[in-house]
Every structure is written in structure tokens, then in C-alpha cells.
Motif scaffolding. Structure first.
Motif, PDB file in Angstrom:
ATOM      1  N   ASP A 113       0.827  -1.210   0.000  1.00 61.60           N
ATOM      2  CA  ASP A 113       0.000   0.000   0.000  1.00 61.60           C
ATOM      3  C   ASP A 113       0.859   1.258   0.000  1.00 61.60           C
ATOM      4  OD1 ASP A 113      -2.420  -1.267  -0.134  1.00 61.60           O
ATOM      5  OD2 ASP A 113      -2.832  -1.141   2.029  1.00 61.60           O
ATOM      6  N   ALA A 114       1.927   1.226   0.768  1.00 63.23           N
ATOM      7  CA  ALA A 114       2.830   2.382   0.813  1.00 63.23           C
ATOM      8  C   ALA A 114       3.437   2.627  -0.556  1.00 63.23           C
ATOM      9  CB  ALA A 114       3.925   2.164   1.848  1.00 63.23           C
ATOM     10  N   THR A 115       3.845   1.549  -1.240  1.00 68.65           N
ATOM     11  CA  THR A 115       4.413   1.689  -2.575  1.00 68.65           C
ATOM     12  C   THR A 115       3.359   2.212  -3.550  1.00 68.65           C
ATOM     13  OG1 THR A 115       5.953  -0.103  -2.110  1.00 68.65           O
ATOM     14  CG2 THR A 115       5.623   0.464  -4.415  1.00 68.65           C
ATOM     15  N   LEU A 118       2.738   6.084  -2.419  1.00 70.21           N
ATOM     16  CA  LEU A 118       3.860   7.013  -2.525  1.00 70.21           C
ATOM     17  C   LEU A 118       4.682   6.842  -3.798  1.00 70.21           C
ATOM     18  CD1 LEU A 118       5.268   6.990   1.122  1.00 70.21           C
ATOM     19  CD2 LEU A 118       3.967   8.802   0.017  1.00 70.21           C
ATOM     20  N   GLY A 119       4.686   5.659  -4.343  1.00 70.03           N
ATOM     21  CA  GLY A 119       5.518   5.373  -5.507  1.00 70.03           C
ATOM     22  C   GLY A 119       6.767   4.614  -5.090  1.00 70.03           C
ATOM     23  N   THR A 122       9.967   6.812  -4.142  1.00 68.43           N
ATOM     24  CA  THR A 122       9.860   7.490  -2.853  1.00 68.43           C
ATOM     25  C   THR A 122      10.040   6.503  -1.712  1.00 68.43           C
ATOM     26  OG1 THR A 122       8.385   9.131  -3.801  1.00 68.43           O
ATOM     27  CG2 THR A 122       8.390   8.934  -1.409  1.00 68.43           C
ATOM     28  N   VAL A 123       9.387   5.352  -1.799  1.00 72.26           N
ATOM     29  CA  VAL A 123       9.493   4.351  -0.725  1.00 72.26           C
ATOM     30  C   VAL A 123      10.922   3.829  -0.626  1.00 72.26           C
ATOM     31  CG1 VAL A 123       8.740   2.067   0.014  1.00 72.26           C
ATOM     32  CG2 VAL A 123       7.067   3.698  -0.832  1.00 72.26           C
ATOM     33  N   SER A 124      11.551   3.518  -1.758  1.00 70.54           N
ATOM     34  CA  SER A 124      12.926   3.008  -1.709  1.00 70.54           C
ATOM     35  C   SER A 124      13.895   4.091  -1.237  1.00 70.54           C
ATOM     36  CB  SER A 124      13.351   2.456  -3.061  1.00 70.54           C
ATOM     37  OG  SER A 124      13.359   3.475  -4.032  1.00 70.54           O
ATOM     38  N   ALA A 139      10.539  15.762  -4.426  1.00 65.09           N
ATOM     39  CA  ALA A 139       9.697  14.691  -4.974  1.00 65.09           C
ATOM     40  C   ALA A 139       9.071  13.874  -3.845  1.00 65.09           C
ATOM     41  CB  ALA A 139      10.527  13.791  -5.892  1.00 65.09           C
ATOM     42  N   TRP A 140       9.853  13.611  -2.784  1.00 61.79           N
ATOM     43  CA  TRP A 140       9.306  12.871  -1.632  1.00 61.79           C
ATOM     44  C   TRP A 140       8.164  13.666  -0.996  1.00 61.79           C
ATOM     45  CZ3 TRP A 140      14.238  11.290   1.563  1.00 61.79           C
ATOM     46  CH2 TRP A 140      14.984  10.357   0.836  1.00 61.79           C
ATOM     47  N   LEU A 141       8.407  14.950  -0.768  1.00 61.99           N
ATOM     48  CA  LEU A 141       7.383  15.775  -0.118  1.00 61.99           C
ATOM     49  C   LEU A 141       6.129  15.912  -0.990  1.00 61.99           C
ATOM     50  CD1 LEU A 141       9.652  18.531   1.452  1.00 61.99           C
ATOM     51  CD2 LEU A 141       8.462  16.687   2.640  1.00 61.99           C
TER      52      LEU A 141
END
Length: 154
Positions: A113-115, A118-119, A122-124, A139-141
């Protein structure tokens, strides 16, 4: 001992050493007198200057600028290190923010779900522990900002 007595004591000590050097034959009389004059001049000149530790720095007024610009400027200086990458404490804060927003979205325990939310990048990136560049942080924000900010109970 007062300041003027200390200067006088140093000048007399230099005169005595130069007199001994001249009388002992180490220096001729002319050079002994010149050395004494140079030494006494150095003592007198150094006595006239102020000690660095005694000088006081002028007070800088830290007036708060209107609109919170002072806080934004301070924050900008605290975010990036000398290598132009985001500092570790900022990365930890962004990770905490992502965890809190994922918790609100109901995806706190499921990495899939996080992936999805967020993509992958971003998760990695958040999990890598490497300090990102300013563009990567943005990009993370942006990805975190796209998360819903209301509680999702499914």
C-alpha cells in the motif's frame, strides 16, 4: 602590577639584555643599541594595542522580519549540509511525516500500500537512509502531500 609598570619592566629587561650583549662582545655597541631600540619600540607598540579577548563584538540586532521570512531562512540553512545534500535529521523528520500520513491513509502496516500510494522511488529512497538531493526531497514531499490527510478506515 599595572599596565604601565609591566611595559616599563619589559623595556628595562630588553635594555639590560642588549647592554650585556654589547659589553660581552657578542654585538658591537652600535648593533646592541639598535637592537635595544627596536625591542623597546616593539614593546611600546604592542602595549598600545587592545587585547583581542578584551574587545567586544558589537551587538547585532536580530529583528524578526515580517511574514516569517526569518524562520524560513533559518530552516533553509538547517536543511542542507556542506555537501549540498539534505541532512540526516531532516530525512528522519520526512520519514516520520510519511509514516504518520500513511497511518492516516490506513497503509501503515502494508508495504504494498505504501508503494502504491507514494511510488516505488519514494518508498525506496526513504528506506535507503542515503541523504537525498534537494530535488529528490521535493519529490518525496510532493508524494507525501498527495496522500489523503483524513483517516481512512477502509
Amino acid at each position: 602590577m599595572t599596565h604601565s609598570r609591566a611595559v616599563l619592566g619589559r623595556a628595562l629587561a630588553i635594555a639590560a639584555v642588549c647592554a650585556l650583549l654589547g659589553a660581552g662582545g657578542v654585538l658591537d655597541a652600535t648593533h646592541a643599541v639598535l637592537l635595544g631600540c627596536a625591542g623597546i619600540a616593539a614593546v611600546v607598540l604592542s602595549a598600545g594595542r587592545t587585547e583581542v579577548s578584551q574587545e567586544e563584538w558589537p551587538d547585532r540586532p536580530y529583528a524578526s522580519r515580517a511574514g516569517g521570512r526569518s524562520g524560513v531562512s533559518d530552516l533553509g540553512w538547517q536543511v542542507f549540509g556542506q555537501d549540498r545534500r539534505v541532512r540526516p535529521h531532516v530525512v528522519r523528520r520526512v520519514q516520520e511525516l510519511a509514516d504518520a500520513r500513511l497511518d492516516l491513509a490506513g497503509a501503515d502496516a502494508d508495504p504494498a500500500d505504501a508503494t502504491r500510494l507514494l511510488g516505488e522511488r519514494t518508498v525506496s529512497g526513504l528506506a535507503s537512509g542515503q541523504p537525498p538531493t534537494a530535488r529528490t526531497l521535493q519529490a518525496w514531499l510532493d508524494a507525501i502531500d498527495r496522500l489523503p490527510d483524513e483517516r481512512n478506515t477502509r
